[in-house]
Design a protein around this motif. Structure first.
Motif, mmCIF file in Angstrom:
data_model
loop_
_atom_site.group_PDB
_atom_site.id
_atom_site.type_symbol
_atom_site.label_atom_id
_atom_site.label_comp_id
_atom_site.label_asym_id
_atom_site.label_seq_id
_atom_site.Cartn_x
_atom_site.Cartn_y
_atom_site.Cartn_z
ATOM 1 N N ARG A 1 -4.844 -9.686 -8.293
ATOM 2 C CA ARG A 1 -4.121 -9.592 -7.027
ATOM 3 C C ARG A 1 -4.259 -8.168 -6.464
ATOM 4 O O ARG A 1 -3.371 -7.330 -6.595
ATOM 5 C CB ARG A 1 -2.651 -9.939 -7.242
ATOM 6 C CG ARG A 1 -2.379 -11.411 -7.504
ATOM 7 C CD ARG A 1 -2.438 -12.220 -6.221
ATOM 8 N NE ARG A 1 -1.495 -11.724 -5.228
ATOM 9 C CZ ARG A 1 -0.217 -12.073 -5.172
ATOM 10 N NH1 ARG A 1 0.288 -12.923 -6.051
ATOM 11 N NH2 ARG A 1 0.559 -11.584 -4.218
ATOM 12 N N SER A 2 -5.355 -7.909 -5.791
ATOM 13 C CA SER A 2 -5.585 -6.581 -5.226
ATOM 14 C C SER A 2 -4.571 -6.241 -4.143
ATOM 15 O O SER A 2 -4.329 -5.055 -3.860
ATOM 16 C CB SER A 2 -7.007 -6.495 -4.661
ATOM 17 O OG SER A 2 -7.208 -7.485 -3.660
ATOM 18 N N ASP A 3 -3.961 -7.276 -3.535
ATOM 19 C CA ASP A 3 -2.959 -7.016 -2.494
ATOM 20 C C ASP A 3 -1.696 -6.384 -3.058
ATOM 21 O O ASP A 3 -0.877 -5.857 -2.293
ATOM 22 C CB ASP A 3 -2.607 -8.310 -1.765
ATOM 23 C CG ASP A 3 -2.056 -9.361 -2.725
ATOM 24 O OD1 ASP A 3 -2.744 -9.681 -3.715
ATOM 25 O OD2 ASP A 3 -0.939 -9.858 -2.482
ATOM 26 N N LEU A 4 -1.518 -6.426 -4.388
ATOM 27 C CA LEU A 4 -0.336 -5.835 -5.011
ATOM 28 C C LEU A 4 -0.575 -4.410 -5.503
ATOM 29 O O LEU A 4 0.340 -3.794 -6.051
ATOM 30 C CB LEU A 4 0.124 -6.696 -6.188
ATOM 31 C CG LEU A 4 0.577 -8.123 -5.851
ATOM 32 C CD1 LEU A 4 1.011 -8.844 -7.112
ATOM 33 C CD2 LEU A 4 1.702 -8.118 -4.824
ATOM 34 N N GLN A 5 -1.779 -3.905 -5.326
ATOM 35 C CA GLN A 5 -2.056 -2.549 -5.795
ATOM 36 C C GLN A 5 -1.277 -1.527 -4.972
ATOM 37 O O GLN A 5 -1.077 -1.682 -3.770
ATOM 38 C CB GLN A 5 -3.558 -2.257 -5.708
ATOM 39 C CG GLN A 5 -4.381 -3.067 -6.698
ATOM 40 C CD GLN A 5 -5.865 -2.777 -6.598
ATOM 41 O OE1 GLN A 5 -6.329 -2.185 -5.632
ATOM 42 N NE2 GLN A 5 -6.615 -3.203 -7.607
ATOM 43 N N ASN A 6 -0.839 -0.480 -5.637
ATOM 44 C CA ASN A 6 -0.020 0.531 -4.989
ATOM 45 C C ASN A 6 -0.839 1.363 -4.012
ATOM 46 O O ASN A 6 -2.018 1.650 -4.247
ATOM 47 C CB ASN A 6 0.614 1.449 -6.035
ATOM 48 C CG ASN A 6 1.467 0.691 -7.024
ATOM 49 O OD1 ASN A 6 1.971 -0.383 -6.731
ATOM 50 N ND2 ASN A 6 1.633 1.247 -8.218
ATOM 51 N N ALA A 7 -0.193 1.762 -2.933
ATOM 52 C CA ALA A 7 -0.884 2.548 -1.909
ATOM 53 C C ALA A 7 0.113 3.468 -1.220
ATOM 54 O O ALA A 7 1.314 3.196 -1.160
ATOM 55 C CB ALA A 7 -1.543 1.632 -0.886
ATOM 56 N N GLN A 8 -0.416 4.581 -0.695
ATOM 57 C CA GLN A 8 0.383 5.508 0.104
ATOM 58 C C GLN A 8 -0.338 5.754 1.424
ATOM 59 O O GLN A 8 -1.106 6.706 1.558
ATOM 60 C CB GLN A 8 0.614 6.835 -0.627
ATOM 61 C CG GLN A 8 1.529 7.780 0.160
ATOM 62 C CD GLN A 8 1.654 9.151 -0.442
ATOM 63 O OE1 GLN A 8 1.302 9.375 -1.596
ATOM 64 N NE2 GLN A 8 2.159 10.102 0.341
ATOM 65 N N PRO A 9 -0.085 4.934 2.424
ATOM 66 C CA PRO A 9 -0.782 5.114 3.704
ATOM 67 C C PRO A 9 -0.184 6.208 4.578
ATOM 68 O O PRO A 9 -0.819 6.613 5.562
ATOM 69 C CB PRO A 9 -0.630 3.736 4.359
ATOM 70 C CG PRO A 9 0.627 3.181 3.789
ATOM 71 C CD PRO A 9 0.711 3.705 2.387
ATOM 72 N N TYR A 10 1.018 6.687 4.265
ATOM 73 C CA TYR A 10 1.695 7.663 5.124
ATOM 74 C C TYR A 10 2.378 8.726 4.260
ATOM 75 O O TYR A 10 2.429 8.625 3.037
ATOM 76 C CB TYR A 10 2.751 6.975 6.004
ATOM 77 C CG TYR A 10 2.287 5.709 6.670
ATOM 78 C CD1 TYR A 10 1.395 5.754 7.738
ATOM 79 C CD2 TYR A 10 2.749 4.465 6.229
ATOM 80 C CE1 TYR A 10 0.973 4.583 8.364
ATOM 81 C CE2 TYR A 10 2.334 3.300 6.847
ATOM 82 C CZ TYR A 10 1.444 3.358 7.909
ATOM 83 O OH TYR A 10 1.015 2.204 8.515
ATOM 84 N N ARG A 11 2.937 9.710 4.955
ATOM 85 C CA ARG A 11 3.704 10.767 4.290
ATOM 86 C C ARG A 11 5.193 10.410 4.243
ATOM 87 O O ARG A 11 6.052 11.264 4.444
ATOM 88 C CB ARG A 11 3.510 12.094 5.022
ATOM 89 C CG ARG A 11 2.106 12.670 4.944
ATOM 90 C CD ARG A 11 2.042 13.968 5.730
ATOM 91 N NE ARG A 11 0.758 14.647 5.620
ATOM 92 C CZ ARG A 11 0.433 15.548 4.699
ATOM 93 N NH1 ARG A 11 1.339 15.884 3.786
ATOM 94 N NH2 ARG A 11 -0.746 16.119 4.687
ATOM 95 N N LEU A 12 5.492 9.169 3.983
ATOM 96 C CA LEU A 12 6.883 8.712 4.017
ATOM 97 C C LEU A 12 7.577 9.019 2.702
ATOM 98 O O LEU A 12 7.813 8.161 1.858
ATOM 99 C CB LEU A 12 6.935 7.209 4.313
ATOM 100 C CG LEU A 12 6.494 6.792 5.717
ATOM 101 C CD1 LEU A 12 6.634 5.291 5.897
ATOM 102 C CD2 LEU A 12 7.317 7.516 6.762
ATOM 103 N N ASN A 13 7.903 10.293 2.520
ATOM 104 C CA ASN A 13 8.660 10.720 1.349
ATOM 105 C C ASN A 13 9.462 11.956 1.723
ATOM 106 O O ASN A 13 9.197 12.600 2.750
ATOM 107 C CB ASN A 13 7.736 10.971 0.157
ATOM 108 C CG ASN A 13 6.656 11.987 0.455
ATOM 109 O OD1 ASN A 13 6.900 13.192 0.437
ATOM 110 N ND2 ASN A 13 5.443 11.506 0.740
ATOM 111 N N PRO A 14 10.456 12.335 0.953
ATOM 112 C CA PRO A 14 11.360 13.432 1.349
ATOM 113 C C PRO A 14 10.660 14.764 1.557
ATOM 114 O O PRO A 14 11.158 15.604 2.310
ATOM 115 C CB PRO A 14 12.348 13.513 0.180
ATOM 116 C CG PRO A 14 12.296 12.177 -0.476
ATOM 117 C CD PRO A 14 10.902 11.695 -0.313
#
Length: 899
Positions: free
Chosen positions: A379-392
């Motif tokens: 299930r490649s759709d479940l692989q983790n990703a960070q498309p943005y800088r959405l973190n503190p």
């Protein structure tokens, strides 16, 4: 033999060697005298007065036992190291029944303070009926009901104190017991503990933590969340709950005969602080472990004077553990349980498809490289990703905001253990003990990535063992000898590949094994080999000589069979090199090693209130480790394949001295001090303990019933290998350098603590109450648990630059590409974010605005000073010096009632 009799009363521990309570008629016998000299027993009357959270924590009063790790809160007692053995590696007996997991070697079911009559530890050579004492022996005796009905309740909390020293620790316990007619008695106890956060190192309260808040705004259909900031020790979504229960029924009949049934159960659950996964609730994780144990003890004296006594212990144990990502429903329902106590069971993603215990079908699928092997394979759709800088902190890497790719770990072990033995007095000078023990288990282990087979490790084993032991106690004037031996036959009950890592890539493996039972059976026979059974003989001699009515010399000499853990034999036994590395440890037929132990000690009691113990010891141990071994590669005949396998490595030597002074000048004062020195591999280790229980003289109503318990501990740090600083950032909590070491060794500093318990006794009618306050780490001392291996300290500027410099460079390049770079590397975030066209686009631009507002002056210009301040805060929050420290000062208050 008056001298031996007097010393026996000082040395003996009124337990059967396995830990079960002896029947009444045995209470005056000189049982295992020299064993008792190297064994320390702590009764419940002492345990309940100590400032400790787990009964095992009190064992640091015994010389040679050190606490390697956090000494506060739930799980603190699992870090004990006996004579430089592995933490949590001691053999465990509860009412004479073995209670250690064979897979990991750690303790399974835990015991609450109210459930205990006593806890004893043998740091040296155990008696003949202990089959595996390489890491020492801890024996528990559970409570039985008395002649009258009584009960006890307790409440304990740190809630009134600030978040800078409180984690939200709460403990509630109760017990009751009494007679059932003239022959039966009963007892039951229960305890629940909760922590709203795990204990963290000194300095952690100063670091900011963030939890996911509600929506802030929406940019390009992406919802940008708020991040709720907090400080203090209570981290969000980070709690622990432990529950324990015990019951015991005893039937006494005849002249000293008894039958006792004990039941124990417990579970521990924990949610982990999301840390850098805070932006993706699908990655929030936890763990759960639960255990059950039932023990049946039987004692039957025969004959009028009891020259022959028969004993038996039967036990059934179950231990299970699950760890991984939480299911969405479980995650949402368990975010902030009141008092840190979560009564519902955590549920884990993927555990509905991978059964616990693991089945043969799953193992067959793994071996055949077909069918269900991991919950969401492919299930490649479940692989983790960070498309943005959405973190503190607005960093570009390491903070996933989508995906559900984690690990699932599952362990199950069922055990049956039986021990029978007989004691017989032969004349006035001999007591013979003969016995046998038998055990078998069903073990399963599984650990895998949720979406791929990378790192998959799963196996099933059905070990069994058979042992026999014999001992003869011989009284020769002032000399008493326990001479005997045990014989063990161990069958691991599983198989490993003939060539590690070559299973379905072995040409001998059929392509039809997934569907054809015959093909599968034949392939297993060709590719696998069952682990051999092993036999071990362990002779042991215990001796004590009464020099005078107040002084005794004792000696122990013998061997201990070092049984391997199942995890050492079967790890990656079904992992093919197609999805695992050759340098990952693979199980092997490690055999049974031997440890030789010699001890010599003296106990001297110059006065009734003073006892002095001193001993010296030498141990020669075998060691299990890993090495690269060559194997002929069946896939490419003639080629050699190098694989790392678990194997016995060079033996090592350990010697040391231990001393204890106990002083009890009056009923109002008890003092105990201990010192230990051990040396191995050219390095010495020391520990010092001191305890004082003081009760105020009853001079007036204000002081009556006031008492104080002071517990001080200090231990030298372990060694570690020093390496050149390349910015790798590796850390170490140290190791024992058995054998010679060519590489330079560093040494962790001493750890130290001072704990205090103040209590005030209150009485009203038939109820006794005690109000108390516990202060842990009273002086707020900094004790270092680990260091950077590259610097030997708690800071590593090169590693900090390695972590932060790429972030600064990435932000610089983004600003330059978008035309937002100002002088001195400042980033202009004031224009419309719609034109931001690099990583994350407008979403990341808005996220950076929020970061500048959070850590800067909010003017929209993210200058270099603000960038540096933000990234340093990020580094200190996750890699700072606090994570190397033991917890700082914390205060609890409590109230207990007895009726």
């Amino acid at each position: 033999m008056p001298s031996v009799s007097i010393l026996a009363s000082a040395l003996i521990v009124l337990q059967s060697p396995g830990g079960g309570t002896l029947p009444p008629h045995d209470s005056t016998r000189n049982d295992t005298l020299a064993v008792a000299a190297s064994r320390t027993t702590l009764p419940r009357s002492l345990l309940r007065r100590l400032p400790t959270d787990d009964p095992r924590d009190a064992l640091t009063l015994v010389p040679g036992i050190a606490q390697r790790g956090n000494a506060m809160g739930i799980g603190s007692g699992s870090n004990l190291s006996l004579r430089l053995g592995s933490a949590g590696g001691a053999s465990i007996y509860i009412d004479g029944a073995p209670a250690r997991l064979l897979i990991t070697g750690g303790q399974g079911v835990g015991l609450a303070m109210d459930a205990l009559e006593s806890i004893a530890v043998t740091t040296g050579l155990p008696f003949m009926d202990v089959d595996d004492g390489r890491g020492g022996v801890i024996s528990y005796v559970t409570r039985s009901g008395g002649r009258t009905l009584d009960g006890h309740v307790l409440a304990h909390t740190d809630a009134p104190f600030g978040a800078g020293s409180s984690v939200g620790y709460n403990r509630f316990a109760g017990s009751a017991g009494g007679p059932l007619g003239t022959r039966f008695s009963w007892f039951a106890s229960g305890e629940v503990m909760g922590q709203r956060s795990a204990y963290l190192g000194l300095g952690a309260a100063d670091q900011p933590t963030f939890a996911l808040g509600g929506p802030d705004t929406t940019v390009d259909t992406v919802t940008i969340p708020t991040f709720v900031r907090s400080t203090g020790l209570r981290r969000p979504l980070d709690w622990l709950t432990q529950r324990r229960a015990q019951t015991k029924v005893v039937f006494r009949y005849g002249a000293g005969a008894s039958l006792a049934l004990t039941g124990l159960l417990g579970d521990l659950q924990q949610r982990f602080f999301p840390a850098m996964a805070v932006g993706d609730p699908a990655l929030y994780a936890g763990t759960r472990a639960w255990s059950r144990l039932a023990v049946l003890n039987w004692s039957q004296p025969l004959g009028v004077a009891g020259p022959l006594a028969l004993h038996a212990t039967l036990s059934l144990g179950l231990d299970r553990q699950l760890s991984g990502l939480l299911t969405p429903g479980s995650e949402a329902a368990s975010r902030d349980p009141g008092l840190g106590i979560e009564m519902s069971a955590l549920q884990f993603l993927g555990s509905d498809s991978i059964p616990l215990p693991l089945t043969d079908r799953i193992v067959r699928n793994i071996r055949s490289a077909a069918g269900l092997r991991t919950p969401f394979l492919g299930r490649s759709d479940l692989q983790n990703a960070q498309p943005y800088r959405l973190n503190p902190f607005g960093v570009a890497t390491g903070w996933p905001t989508s995906g559900s790719d984690g690990t699932l770990s599952a362990l199950s072990e069922r055990r049956l253990d039986v021990r029978v033995w007989a004691d017989r007095n032969v004349g006035a000078s001999h007591q013979v003990r003969l016995g046998m023990d038998y055990g078998r288990a069903s073990q399963t282990y599984y650990q895998a990535d949720l979406v791929s087979v990378t790192g998959l490790d799963a196996w099933i084993a059905h070990p069994r063992y058979l042992g026999a032991f014999a001992a003869d106690r011989i009284a020769l004037g002032r000399l008493s000898l326990d001479l005997g031996a045990r014989l063990d036959r161990i069958t691991p009950g599983g198989e490993i590949p003939r060539t590690p890592g070559r299973i379905f890539t072995n040409p001998a493996w059929s392509l039809n094994t997934f569907t054809d039972d015959t093909a599968y059976a034949n392939s297993v026979a060709r590719v696998y080999a069952p682990l051999r059974s092993h036999t071990a003989v362990s002779p042991r001699l215990h001796a004590i000589f009464a020099v005078s009515p107040h002084t005794a010399l004792w000696a122990n000499l013998g061997r201990i069979a070092q049984l391997p853990r199942a995890g050492e034999m079967f790890t990656r036994s079904n992992a093919d090199l197609a999805f695992t590395g050759a340098f990952d440890p693979h199980g092997s037929d490690v055999g049974v090693l031997k440890a030789s132990v010699a001890e010599l000690g003296v106990r001297h009691s110059p006065a009734a209130s003073l006892t002095i113990d001193a001993r010296g010891y030498f141990e020669h141990r075998g060691q299990y480790g890993t090495r690269i071994k060559p194997f002929e590669d069946p896939r490419t005949p003639g080629d050699t394949l190098g694989v790392v396998v678990v194997t016995p490595v060079d033996s090592s030597s350990l010697w040391g001295i231990e001393a204890t002074v106990g002083w009890h000048p009056s009923g109002a004062t008890t003092v105990r001090t201990g010192y230990a020195y051990a040396r191995s591999g050219g390095t010495g280790f020391q520990s010092v303990t001191a305890m004082a229980i003081l009760e105020a003289p009853a001079l007036g109503s204000a002081l009556r019933g006031v008492s104080a318990t002071i517990l001080a501990r200090a231990a030298s740090g372990l060694s570690y290998l020093m390496v050149a600083n390349s910015g790798f950032g590796g850390t170490t909590s140290g190791f024992v350098p058995f054998g010679s070491q060519q590489a330079p060794l560093g040494h962790l500093p001493w750890s130290k603590s001072l704990d205090l318990r103040l209590a005030k006794e209150l009485r009203a009618g038939g109820v006794r109450g005690v109000a108390y306050a516990d202060v842990r780490n009273l002086l707020n001392l900094r004790s270092i648990l680990s260091v950077f291996t590259e610097t030997g300290g708690q800071t590593n500027s090169l590693y900090q630059a390695t972590v932060l410099s790429p972030e600064l460079a990435t932000l610089h390049d983004e600003a330059l590409t978008n035309g937002r770079l100002l002088a001195n590397d400042a980033v202009d975030l004031r224009p419309d974010c719609a034109t931001w066209g690099t990583f994350g686009g407008p979403v990341s631009c808005v996220a950076l605005r929020r970061v500048e507002q959070r850590f800067g002056n909010g003017d929209g210009v993210y200058d270099l000073a603000e960038q540096t301040s933000t990234l340093n805060a990020y580094y200190e929050s996750f890699f700072g010096a606090w994570r190397f420290n033991e917890p700082g000062r914390t205060i609890r208050i409590g109230m207990e009632l007895e009726f």
